[in-house]
Design a protein around this motif. Structure first.
Motif, PDB file in Angstrom:
ATOM      1  N   TRP A   1      -5.868  -3.997  -1.310  1.00 47.06           N
ATOM      2  CA  TRP A   1      -4.535  -4.507  -1.017  1.00 47.06           C
ATOM      3  C   TRP A   1      -4.558  -5.320   0.272  1.00 47.06           C
ATOM      4  O   TRP A   1      -5.192  -4.946   1.251  1.00 47.06           O
ATOM      5  CB  TRP A   1      -3.543  -3.364  -0.860  1.00 47.06           C
ATOM      6  N   THR A   2      -3.852  -6.432   0.262  1.00 43.90           N
ATOM      7  CA  THR A   2      -3.716  -7.262   1.456  1.00 43.90           C
ATOM      8  C   THR A   2      -2.235  -7.338   1.802  1.00 43.90           C
ATOM      9  O   THR A   2      -1.525  -8.245   1.361  1.00 43.90           O
ATOM     10  CB  THR A   2      -4.299  -8.676   1.239  1.00 43.90           C
ATOM     11  N   ILE A   3      -1.787  -6.353   2.575  1.00 42.53           N
ATOM     12  CA  ILE A   3      -0.406  -6.325   3.033  1.00 42.53           C
ATOM     13  C   ILE A   3      -0.411  -6.169   4.551  1.00 42.53           C
ATOM     14  O   ILE A   3      -1.399  -5.756   5.137  1.00 42.53           O
ATOM     15  CB  ILE A   3       0.418  -5.192   2.373  1.00 42.53           C
ATOM     16  N   THR A   4       0.690  -6.524   5.160  1.00 44.61           N
ATOM     17  CA  THR A   4       0.788  -6.443   6.613  1.00 44.61           C
ATOM     18  C   THR A   4       1.089  -5.019   7.065  1.00 44.61           C
ATOM     19  O   THR A   4       1.533  -4.186   6.276  1.00 44.61           O
ATOM     20  CB  THR A   4       1.899  -7.368   7.142  1.00 44.61           C
TER      21      THR A   4
ATOM     22  N   GLN B   1       7.539  -2.685  -5.507  1.00 48.95           N
ATOM     23  CA  GLN B   1       7.198  -3.465  -4.323  1.00 48.95           C
ATOM     24  C   GLN B   1       5.718  -3.468  -4.002  1.00 48.95           C
ATOM     25  O   GLN B   1       5.296  -4.046  -3.016  1.00 48.95           O
ATOM     26  CB  GLN B   1       7.956  -2.895  -3.108  1.00 48.95           C
ATOM     27  N   LEU B   2       4.925  -2.798  -4.837  1.00 51.51           N
ATOM     28  CA  LEU B   2       3.494  -2.660  -4.553  1.00 51.51           C
ATOM     29  C   LEU B   2       2.733  -3.910  -4.943  1.00 51.51           C
ATOM     30  O   LEU B   2       3.070  -4.587  -5.917  1.00 51.51           O
ATOM     31  CB  LEU B   2       2.932  -1.453  -5.310  1.00 51.51           C
ATOM     32  N   PRO B   3       1.663  -4.234  -4.193  1.00 49.77           N
ATOM     33  CA  PRO B   3       0.820  -5.379  -4.555  1.00 49.77           C
ATOM     34  C   PRO B   3       0.174  -5.157  -5.920  1.00 49.77           C
ATOM     35  O   PRO B   3      -0.045  -4.028  -6.342  1.00 49.77           O
ATOM     36  CB  PRO B   3      -0.240  -5.412  -3.468  1.00 49.77           C
ATOM     37  N   ALA B   4      -0.156  -6.246  -6.575  1.00 51.06           N
ATOM     38  CA  ALA B   4      -0.789  -6.162  -7.897  1.00 51.06           C
ATOM     39  C   ALA B   4      -2.230  -5.756  -7.802  1.00 51.06           C
ATOM     40  O   ALA B   4      -2.873  -5.833  -6.847  1.00 51.06           O
ATOM     41  CB  ALA B   4      -0.682  -7.506  -8.606  1.00 51.06           C
TER      42      ALA B   4
END
Length: 71
Positions: A45-48, A68-71
């Motif tokens: 996952w690439t989230i802030t 709201q989760l990344p794919a």
């Protein structure tokens, strides 16, 4: 308030070390927390940091974060 003579004043609270750069990538600890919450593989996952913190807080409040989760 002023500290009485001979007593040191408390230092101002510093920001949490992991939120110094909220736009930076989520920490390993945040990704692990999201893994425990969602039971998904979060390693890619690439989230802030800010988004991860928001998702963790929402999950703690019992809100559904699955959309709201990344794919």
């Amino acid at each position: 308030r002023k500290a009485p003579a001979g007593e040191k004043e408390a230092a101002p609270a510093a920001p949490a070390a992991d939120m110094v750069n909220a736009d930076g990538p989520a920490t390993k600890r945040q990704l692990w927390a999201l893994h425990c919450i969602t039971h998904q593989d979060t390693r890619e996952w690439t989230i802030t940091k800010a988004k991860a913190s928001e998702l963790i807080d929402q999950a703690k409040r019992g809100e559904d974060i699955s959309g709201q989760l990344p794919a």
